[in-house]
Design a protein around this motif. Sequence first.
Motif, PDB file in Angstrom:
ATOM      1  N   TYR A  51       6.553   1.985  19.276  1.00  0.00           N
ATOM      2  CA  TYR A  51       5.506   1.265  19.972  1.00  0.00           C
ATOM      3  C   TYR A  51       4.592   2.173  20.766  1.00  0.00           C
ATOM      4  CZ  TYR A  51       7.930  -3.009  18.758  1.00  0.00           C
ATOM      5  OH  TYR A  51       8.507  -4.029  18.071  1.00  0.00           O
ATOM      6  N   ARG A  52       5.046   3.328  21.052  1.00  0.00           N
ATOM      7  CA  ARG A  52       4.229   4.237  21.836  1.00  0.00           C
ATOM      8  C   ARG A  52       3.110   4.859  21.010  1.00  0.00           C
ATOM      9  NH1 ARG A  52       8.874   8.070  23.980  1.00  0.00           N
ATOM     10  NH2 ARG A  52       9.425   7.804  21.782  1.00  0.00           N
ATOM     11  N   LYS A  53       3.185   4.758  19.631  1.00  0.00           N
ATOM     12  CA  LYS A  53       2.150   5.351  18.764  1.00  0.00           C
ATOM     13  C   LYS A  53       1.694   4.302  17.754  1.00  0.00           C
ATOM     14  CE  LYS A  53       3.848  10.058  19.216  1.00  0.00           C
ATOM     15  NZ  LYS A  53       4.364  11.254  18.540  1.00  0.00           N
ATOM     16  N   SER A  54       0.928   3.315  18.215  1.00  0.00           N
ATOM     17  CA  SER A  54       0.481   2.233  17.326  1.00  0.00           C
ATOM     18  C   SER A  54      -0.588   2.684  16.346  1.00  0.00           C
ATOM     19  CB  SER A  54      -0.040   1.059  18.168  1.00  0.00           C
ATOM     20  OG  SER A  54      -1.139   1.489  18.963  1.00  0.00           O
ATOM     21  N   ARG A  55      -1.298   3.781  16.662  1.00  0.00           N
ATOM     22  CA  ARG A  55      -2.299   4.315  15.743  1.00  0.00           C
ATOM     23  C   ARG A  55      -1.697   5.502  15.025  1.00  0.00           C
ATOM     24  NH1 ARG A  55      -6.265   0.540  15.010  1.00  0.00           N
ATOM     25  NH2 ARG A  55      -6.758  -0.412  17.038  1.00  0.00           N
ATOM     26  N   TRP A  56      -0.668   5.221  14.257  1.00  0.00           N
ATOM     27  CA  TRP A  56       0.051   6.328  13.598  1.00  0.00           C
ATOM     28  C   TRP A  56      -0.797   6.967  12.499  1.00  0.00           C
ATOM     29  CZ3 TRP A  56       4.210   8.623  15.295  1.00  0.00           C
ATOM     30  CH2 TRP A  56       4.898   9.497  14.444  1.00  0.00           C
ATOM     31  N   CYS A  57      -1.428   6.171  11.632  1.00  0.00           N
ATOM     32  CA  CYS A  57      -2.351   6.659  10.577  1.00  0.00           C
ATOM     33  C   CYS A  57      -3.784   6.376  11.000  1.00  0.00           C
ATOM     34  CB  CYS A  57      -2.071   5.986   9.248  1.00  0.00           C
ATOM     35  SG  CYS A  57      -0.487   6.423   8.507  1.00  0.00           S
ATOM     36  N   HIS A  58      -4.720   7.142  10.422  1.00  0.00           N
ATOM     37  CA  HIS A  58      -6.113   6.911  10.762  1.00  0.00           C
ATOM     38  C   HIS A  58      -6.553   5.537  10.245  1.00  0.00           C
ATOM     39  CE1 HIS A  58      -6.453   8.454   6.621  1.00  0.00           C
ATOM     40  NE2 HIS A  58      -7.545   7.673   6.578  1.00  0.00           N
ATOM     41  N   THR A  59      -7.565   5.007  10.898  1.00  0.00           N
ATOM     42  CA  THR A  59      -8.061   3.680  10.470  1.00  0.00           C
ATOM     43  C   THR A  59      -8.645   3.790   9.061  1.00  0.00           C
ATOM     44  OG1 THR A  59      -8.539   3.092  12.747  1.00  0.00           O
ATOM     45  CG2 THR A  59      -9.626   1.793  11.017  1.00  0.00           C
ATOM     46  N   LEU A  60      -8.161   2.929   8.178  1.00  0.00           N
ATOM     47  CA  LEU A  60      -8.552   2.996   6.749  1.00  0.00           C
ATOM     48  C   LEU A  60      -9.831   2.201   6.508  1.00  0.00           C
ATOM     49  CD1 LEU A  60      -7.607   4.174   4.055  1.00  0.00           C
ATOM     50  CD2 LEU A  60      -6.373   2.053   3.644  1.00  0.00           C
ATOM     51  N   THR A  61     -10.830   2.882   5.880  1.00  0.00           N
ATOM     52  CA  THR A  61     -12.090   2.215   5.482  1.00  0.00           C
ATOM     53  C   THR A  61     -12.357   2.503   4.018  1.00  0.00           C
ATOM     54  OG1 THR A  61     -13.420   4.109   6.139  1.00  0.00           O
ATOM     55  CG2 THR A  61     -13.078   2.374   7.799  1.00  0.00           C
ATOM     56  N   LEU A  62     -13.169   1.639   3.350  1.00  0.00           N
ATOM     57  CA  LEU A  62     -13.485   1.794   1.916  1.00  0.00           C
ATOM     58  C   LEU A  62     -14.947   1.440   1.700  1.00  0.00           C
ATOM     59  CD1 LEU A  62     -12.406   2.408  -0.944  1.00  0.00           C
ATOM     60  CD2 LEU A  62     -11.895  -0.044  -1.161  1.00  0.00           C
ATOM     61  N   SER A  63     -15.761   2.453   1.359  1.00  0.00           N
ATOM     62  CA  SER A  63     -17.185   2.198   1.095  1.00  0.00           C
ATOM     63  C   SER A  63     -17.344   1.287  -0.116  1.00  0.00           C
ATOM     64  CB  SER A  63     -17.920   3.519   0.858  1.00  0.00           C
ATOM     65  OG  SER A  63     -17.857   4.331   2.009  1.00  0.00           O
ATOM     66  N   ASN A  64     -18.229   0.329   0.012  1.00  0.00           N
ATOM     67  CA  ASN A  64     -18.513  -0.621  -1.067  1.00  0.00           C
ATOM     68  C   ASN A  64     -17.261  -1.393  -1.466  1.00  0.00           C
ATOM     69  OD1 ASN A  64     -21.316   0.199  -1.404  1.00  0.00           O
ATOM     70  ND2 ASN A  64     -20.451   2.068  -2.316  1.00  0.00           N
ATOM     71  N   GLY A  65     -16.383  -1.561  -0.484  1.00  0.00           N
ATOM     72  CA  GLY A  65     -15.165  -2.300  -0.764  1.00  0.00           C
ATOM     73  C   GLY A  65     -14.634  -2.948   0.487  1.00  0.00           C
ATOM     74  N   GLU A  66     -13.429  -3.479   0.349  1.00  0.00           N
ATOM     75  CA  GLU A  66     -12.805  -4.212   1.437  1.00  0.00           C
ATOM     76  C   GLU A  66     -11.354  -3.771   1.559  1.00  0.00           C
ATOM     77  OE1 GLU A  66     -11.842  -8.850   2.686  1.00  0.00           O
ATOM     78  OE2 GLU A  66     -13.173  -8.407   0.990  1.00  0.00           O
ATOM     79  N   VAL A  67     -10.907  -3.607   2.822  1.00  0.00           N
ATOM     80  CA  VAL A  67      -9.528  -3.231   3.114  1.00  0.00           C
ATOM     81  C   VAL A  67      -8.852  -4.409   3.814  1.00  0.00           C
ATOM     82  CG1 VAL A  67      -8.014  -1.631   4.323  1.00  0.00           C
ATOM     83  CG2 VAL A  67     -10.162  -0.814   3.324  1.00  0.00           C
ATOM     84  N   SER A  68      -7.752  -4.855   3.267  1.00  0.00           N
ATOM     85  CA  SER A  68      -6.998  -5.964   3.849  1.00  0.00           C
ATOM     86  C   SER A  68      -5.581  -5.475   4.144  1.00  0.00           C
ATOM     87  CB  SER A  68      -6.990  -7.158   2.890  1.00  0.00           C
ATOM     88  OG  SER A  68      -6.221  -8.200   3.407  1.00  0.00           O
ATOM     89  N   CYS A  69      -5.267  -5.336   5.447  1.00  0.00           N
ATOM     90  CA  CYS A  69      -3.991  -4.738   5.855  1.00  0.00           C
ATOM     91  C   CYS A  69      -3.062  -5.783   6.488  1.00  0.00           C
ATOM     92  CB  CYS A  69      -4.232  -3.617   6.848  1.00  0.00           C
ATOM     93  SG  CYS A  69      -5.230  -2.267   6.158  1.00  0.00           S
TER      94      CYS A  69
END
Length: 462
Positions: A51-69
Amino acid sequence: MSAKVFMFLLLEAHVFAEIVGLTSEGSGTTYNSHSEVVHEEETYYTPQLDYRKSRWCHTLTLSNGEVSCSSPYGRNLYSSLGSRCELSCDRGYKLLGRPSVQCMASRRWSGTAYCRRVRCHVLPLISHGTYHCPDGTVVDSRCEYMCDPGHQIEGDRLRICQDGGSWSGSEPTCADLEPPKIKCPASKVKVAEPDKLTAKVSWDRPQVSDSAGKSLDLMRVGPESGSVFTEGIHIIRYRVYDQAKNRAACKFSVHIEVKRCPALKPPIHGYLTCSSSKNNYGAVCESHCESGYERQGPATRVCQFNRSWSDEPALCTSMQIKTDVRTAAALLDQFYEKRRLLVVSTPDLGNEYYKLQNIMLQKADCGLDLRHVTVIELLGVQPKEVGRIKGRHLDTQVVEDLRQSLRISTSYFTMVLLDEYGMDRERFVNPASSEELFAHIEDFLLDEDERERLEANREFCD
């Protein structure tokens, strides 16, 4: 060292081992007893959340697309260790890479992906046509086909680039469905040449064109230009075919007119000989008189362009018989090959047979004339014997010579029929009717031409 401190260090070591991938769970590369590399399939797990590291991976983005996590630990923790993201591309783009990734203990996502724009293949050119694609070949772009002049499109005029990178519909064709054009020359009317029933007619080649601009095959049905045409209306047809076998046709007429004069009638006691068709423009007709008749007037007449005959008609008049001759031979020579003779002899004018025959001969005078027969009368006996032809008297010596040469008795009624050569052909000792005389003459003395002329003029005596 207390028990609590030991347990805390053990837990930290386990977590660290999981982070650096030293545990047996997860995916990675292992070595067997023979030092060979073994690739194992990657498996996903749900580690204990820090819980101390909630941003473990970088925020995922996709150009011309959609990311559903999604995260097993709730909202707003989509970049935390163990989060899973589904990747999808916008319409018109295709996903290359993993469609689903997970945040790994290595602080990296388990894979990468990007959206590449979908494009359809460049359309090939079509025969006799082209196409226009204002938006290129991307999804939803449209290409419109157009055909060259003279061709019509068959198939899909519009094709759309679809999601899968294929074009809708199928490739059309440009078909030459429009027939060629042809224009025939105007119909022609021509007057036949003088003294002919035909005319030579020429015309220009029909005008042909085709919107496709290709070579054309021209066919003719009927005589060619420059041919000689007979009287009447002649139809000339032309057909033209283009390379696609489309057909066009036209026709025109050639009218040959023969100008004709009114039909000429032969002169009485005569006949005509005419050139060509007897009464067409330029025809020449010559008048002839039958034996025993002489022509008066112009010998020939010509049918003129205004449909009238030149000159006046000729007449056939009876031959001038000389009765002042001194011998029977001189008299008969005038009739040789011209006229037939019917010699009537009677002892006296009161003879009953003669009187009856005379009445019948007067009624048959016209018919005998049509059959070229001249009547000679030998009346009475010496010294009051009289010979006459159409009221004109003969010399007594001529009368006597006729009786002796023809062996005609003065004792009884006799009638002798001579042909045009002076041969004795028939004798009558009894009166003969006109029908009997005519039948004998027609059956035995007339030739074929005389019979035809007789039929043509028979009504004259009626």
